[in-house]
Design an enzyme around this catalytic site. Sequence first.
Site, PDB file in Angstrom:
ATOM      1  N   ARG A   1      19.142 -19.436  29.148  1.00  0.00           N
ATOM      2  CA  ARG A   1      19.815 -18.320  28.398  1.00  0.00           C
ATOM      3  C   ARG A   1      20.392 -17.282  29.239  1.00  0.00           C
ATOM      4  NH1 ARG A   1      15.698 -15.699  24.244  1.00  0.00           N
ATOM      5  NH2 ARG A   1      17.457 -14.995  22.946  1.00  0.00           N
TER       6      ARG A   1
ATOM      7  N   ASN B   1      21.022  -4.789  15.113  1.00  0.00           N
ATOM      8  CA  ASN B   1      19.800  -4.096  15.024  1.00  0.00           C
ATOM      9  C   ASN B   1      19.997  -3.257  13.921  1.00  0.00           C
ATOM     10  OD1 ASN B   1      21.362  -1.973  15.995  1.00  0.00           O
ATOM     11  ND2 ASN B   1      19.697  -1.106  17.055  1.00  0.00           N
TER      12      ASN B   1
ATOM     13  N   GLN C   1      19.396   5.205  19.633  1.00  0.00           N
ATOM     14  CA  GLN C   1      19.697   4.125  18.621  1.00  0.00           C
ATOM     15  C   GLN C   1      19.563   4.182  17.207  1.00  0.00           C
ATOM     16  OE1 GLN C   1      17.804   1.842  16.891  1.00  0.00           O
ATOM     17  NE2 GLN C   1      15.756   2.808  17.932  1.00  0.00           N
TER      18      GLN C   1
ATOM     19  N   THR D   1      14.377  -5.934  14.855  1.00  0.00           N
ATOM     20  CA  THR D   1      13.653  -5.791  16.184  1.00  0.00           C
ATOM     21  C   THR D   1      13.197  -7.258  16.359  1.00  0.00           C
ATOM     22  OG1 THR D   1      12.301  -4.708  17.914  1.00  0.00           O
ATOM     23  CG2 THR D   1      11.470  -4.724  15.687  1.00  0.00           C
TER      24      THR D   1
ATOM     25  N   GLN E   1      21.312   4.607  13.576  1.00  0.00           N
ATOM     26  CA  GLN E   1      20.833   3.931  12.356  1.00  0.00           C
ATOM     27  C   GLN E   1      20.989   4.914  11.449  1.00  0.00           C
ATOM     28  OE1 GLN E   1      16.933   1.975  13.481  1.00  0.00           O
ATOM     29  NE2 GLN E   1      18.341   0.013  13.957  1.00  0.00           N
TER      30      GLN E   1
ATOM     31  N   LYS F   1      16.758 -10.096  15.846  1.00  0.00           N
ATOM     32  CA  LYS F   1      18.331  -9.788  16.218  1.00  0.00           C
ATOM     33  C   LYS F   1      19.283 -10.485  15.855  1.00  0.00           C
ATOM     34  CE  LYS F   1      16.703  -5.424  18.412  1.00  0.00           C
ATOM     35  NZ  LYS F   1      16.783  -4.377  19.674  1.00  0.00           N
TER      36      LYS F   1
ATOM     37  N   ASP G   1      21.845  -0.498  19.432  1.00  0.00           N
ATOM     38  CA  ASP G   1      21.216  -0.420  20.790  1.00  0.00           C
ATOM     39  C   ASP G   1      22.186  -0.219  21.930  1.00  0.00           C
ATOM     40  OD1 ASP G   1      18.760  -1.044  19.678  1.00  0.00           O
ATOM     41  OD2 ASP G   1      18.981  -3.064  20.007  1.00  0.00           O
TER      42      ASP G   1
ATOM     43  N   ARG H   1       0.780  -1.175  -0.143  1.00  0.00           N
ATOM     44  CA  ARG H   1      -0.085   0.051  -0.029  1.00  0.00           C
ATOM     45  C   ARG H   1       0.633   1.387   0.032  1.00  0.00           C
ATOM     46  NH1 ARG H   1      -5.214  -1.380   0.886  1.00  0.00           N
ATOM     47  NH2 ARG H   1      -5.467  -3.244   1.310  1.00  0.00           N
TER      48      ARG H   1
HETATM   49  P1  NAP Z   1      14.068 -10.713  22.087  1.00  0.00           P
HETATM   50  O1  NAP Z   1      15.556 -10.744  21.642  1.00  0.00           O
HETATM   51  O2  NAP Z   1      12.910 -11.398  21.546  1.00  0.00           O
HETATM   52  O3  NAP Z   1      14.229 -10.820  23.720  1.00  0.00           O
HETATM   53  C1  NAP Z   1      13.083 -11.172  24.380  1.00  0.00           C
HETATM   54  C2  NAP Z   1      13.580 -11.382  25.842  1.00  0.00           C
HETATM   55  O4  NAP Z   1      12.560 -10.866  26.753  1.00  0.00           O
HETATM   56  C3  NAP Z   1      13.861 -12.628  26.285  1.00  0.00           C
HETATM   57  O5  NAP Z   1      14.817 -12.754  27.302  1.00  0.00           O
HETATM   58  C4  NAP Z   1      12.620 -12.953  26.644  1.00  0.00           C
HETATM   59  O6  NAP Z   1      12.841 -14.420  27.674  1.00  0.00           O
HETATM   60  C5  NAP Z   1      12.006 -12.280  27.435  1.00  0.00           C
HETATM   61  N1  NAP Z   1      10.595 -12.032  27.481  1.00  0.00           N
HETATM   62  C6  NAP Z   1       9.584 -12.113  26.545  1.00  0.00           C
HETATM   63  N2  NAP Z   1       8.518 -12.215  27.075  1.00  0.00           N
HETATM   64  C7  NAP Z   1       8.576 -12.593  28.527  1.00  0.00           C
HETATM   65  C8  NAP Z   1       7.674 -12.745  29.308  1.00  0.00           C
HETATM   66  N3  NAP Z   1       6.274 -12.749  29.091  1.00  0.00           N
HETATM   67  N4  NAP Z   1       7.886 -12.896  30.395  1.00  0.00           N
HETATM   68  C9  NAP Z   1       9.483 -12.880  30.853  1.00  0.00           C
HETATM   69  N5  NAP Z   1      10.388 -12.687  30.029  1.00  0.00           N
HETATM   70  C10 NAP Z   1       9.985 -12.468  28.528  1.00  0.00           C
HETATM   71  O7  NAP Z   1      13.659  -9.076  21.954  1.00  0.00           O
HETATM   72  P2  NAP Z   1      14.748  -7.806  22.235  1.00  0.00           P
HETATM   73  O8  NAP Z   1      14.884  -7.323  20.798  1.00  0.00           O
HETATM   74  O9  NAP Z   1      15.712  -8.067  23.019  1.00  0.00           O
HETATM   75  O10 NAP Z   1      13.449  -6.664  22.599  1.00  0.00           O
HETATM   76  C11 NAP Z   1      13.103  -6.889  23.937  1.00  0.00           C
HETATM   77  C12 NAP Z   1      12.406  -5.621  24.349  1.00  0.00           C
HETATM   78  O11 NAP Z   1      13.186  -4.432  24.289  1.00  0.00           O
HETATM   79  C13 NAP Z   1      11.361  -5.095  23.592  1.00  0.00           C
HETATM   80  O12 NAP Z   1      10.225  -4.742  24.325  1.00  0.00           O
HETATM   81  C14 NAP Z   1      11.640  -4.152  22.724  1.00  0.00           C
HETATM   82  O13 NAP Z   1      10.668  -3.358  22.087  1.00  0.00           O
HETATM   83  C15 NAP Z   1      12.445  -3.437  23.599  1.00  0.00           C
HETATM   84  N6  NAP Z   1      13.614  -2.549  22.769  1.00  0.00           N
HETATM   85  C16 NAP Z   1      13.628  -1.366  23.007  1.00  0.00           C
HETATM   86  C17 NAP Z   1      14.651  -0.620  22.274  1.00  0.00           C
HETATM   87  C18 NAP Z   1      14.639   1.048  22.296  1.00  0.00           C
HETATM   88  O14 NAP Z   1      15.313   1.467  21.642  1.00  0.00           O
HETATM   89  N7  NAP Z   1      13.970   1.402  23.522  1.00  0.00           N
HETATM   90  C19 NAP Z   1      15.624  -1.088  21.534  1.00  0.00           C
HETATM   91  C20 NAP Z   1      15.462  -2.680  21.486  1.00  0.00           C
HETATM   92  C21 NAP Z   1      14.400  -3.332  22.029  1.00  0.00           C
HETATM   93  P3  NAP Z   1      12.964 -15.973  27.169  1.00  0.00           P
HETATM   94  O15 NAP Z   1      14.521 -16.009  26.903  1.00  0.00           O
HETATM   95  O16 NAP Z   1      12.596 -16.608  28.251  1.00  0.00           O
HETATM   96  O17 NAP Z   1      12.309 -16.178  26.048  1.00  0.00           O
END
Ligand code: NAP
Length: 525
Positions: free
Chosen positions: A412, A334, A502, A309, A506, A313, A350, A207
């Site tokens: 992990r 990222n 971050q 994201t 980028q 990643k 990040d 779109r």
């Molecule tokens: P990711 O690689 O998928 O990792 C997710 C992590 O969160 C894993 O350690 C996972 O645990 C844990 N997790 C997910 N759901 C959970 C739950 N319900 N209870 C307990 N632990 C849980 O994701 P990521 O890229 O690191 O991103 C993680 C968060 O950071 C997201 O919310 C993202 O939006 C945020 N973030 C923000 C920025 C920013 O610029 N502010 C930048 C990057 C990321 P397991 O190992 O047990 O699966």
Amino acid sequence: MSVSAVVPPAAAVARARTLLCVPATARAPREMAAEVAAAAALGADLAELRLDRLAGFAPRRDLPALLAKPRTLPALVTYRPKWEGGEYEGDDEPRFEALQLAMELGAEYVDIELKVADKFIKFMSGKKPENCKLIVSSHNYDNTPSAEELASLLAQIQATGADIVKIATTATEIVDVSRMFQILVHCQEKQVPIIGLVMNDRGFISRVLCPKFGGYLTFGSLEKGKESAPSQPTAADLINVYNIRQIGPDTKVFGIIGNPVGHSKSPILHNEAFRSVGLNAVYVPFLVDDLAKFLSTYSSPDFAGFSCTIPHKEAAVRCCDEVDPIARDIGAVNTIIRKPDGKLVGYNTDYVGAISAIEDGIRATQQTHSTVSPLAGRLFVVIGAGGAGKALAYGAKEKGARVVIANRTFARAQELGNLIGGPALTLTELENYHPEEGMILANTTAIGMHPNVNETPLSKQALKSYAVVFDAVYTPKETRLLREAAECGATVVSGLEMFIRQAMGQFEHFTGMPGLSGKLLRLFE
Ligand code: NAP
């Protein structure tokens, strides 16, 4: 076939710009007319009058009013039957009569479904006004057929004598859209006007990017909730966020690869940044299931760079031809850049974004101007061991902090702990973890992210042990974790700070230009 094979040489074929059409879907004619006026005010090029939406529609009573001249916008008249995804349930004849009347009243476009196109054209018996264009449409609500099947569908529609072809399919994965782009490019070369769109959230890019590939028009809803098809963007977003008026064959495409990705604010930020420096580029959300397949399908140099994201990643490290050493150490990419030779290079922004945000947050509460990092020597607890968790853990360690990892999946946590030389905890152990005062906590899980805003990774009681609390979640800006940490007296640092920093990193990778901190920050004020 990959999209690399179908991207036309820049501006190779002269063509008209892609039109923006707003569907008018109100139940009453008067409201529908008001929607058309609102669409004109938004800057739409035409409005689609969805006659099948009107309750108690009486063509001879309602159409003269709906199509009275002067009109604010050209009209595309559609009277969609139930069997093609619309709401009309009667016989064909009264429907055909209404469409014929719309033509006589000066409708600029009339849409008829392929299944009955021949019948309708026979019904018209050559009485179609010169200035009315007949759109012959096909809607597939299940999938997107193969390239060969799409080509055959195109030929079938052309054979009806259609002035404009419309093919709408459904994406089951984002790579489906590449076949629609191929058809658009083919039609552009043959100068066949075509509306080619792929429905649902995995088809969203069709779109926004159809102006790049020569689509005749794209639909944008008047407002959220008034979509006429799944995952239709608003007209305002198409104009103001995606800048579609500026998208052409040589527009570079950037975007955020994720799943989910709809919540991301990155398109707002990067498109505004591109606009502010006058770059011919657009930034879109890519809802991706299989990263490797996505990257090999959209392999044209025009798909020039990506943010990465959840949950891609770590896979991105494996998909890149070259990975920056810091990103390799962190084990998460990222940012992906496609070099002119086609090679994919991965970075991690990040790490600097998060750590500098936390350092600045702490410094703002201190009197000293020491050059030593305020993280040095501190106990730094990271919740999460995914991409963001690794970046935070690596960055904190680099700054001299003593890092502890807590994660839902304990194995992990242990793995990351071993990598950076720190202990690992379960989330239950973290609740009672209080070895010293002045600890720093960083949540890097998605817990508390919109729409689950009432969730939090650690109880308020446990938060009392921390002097500084950072949350990577940035939708909402103030998460429950940050609100409760502030109530406990901690210094809090929002994920928005990390997000902007971050993104600036980028932007530099994407464009080679320095970041736009001030301007980007103001977008969120
Ligand atoms: P990711 O690689 O998928 O990792 C997710 C992590 O969160 C894993 O350690 C996972 O645990 C844990 N997790 C997910 N759901 C959970 C739950 N319900 N209870 C307990 N632990 C849980 O994701 P990521 O890229 O690191 O991103 C993680 C968060 O950071 C997201 O919310 C993202 O939006 C945020 N973030 C923000 C920025 C920013 O610029 N502010 C930048 C990057 C990321 P397991 O190992 O047990 O699966």
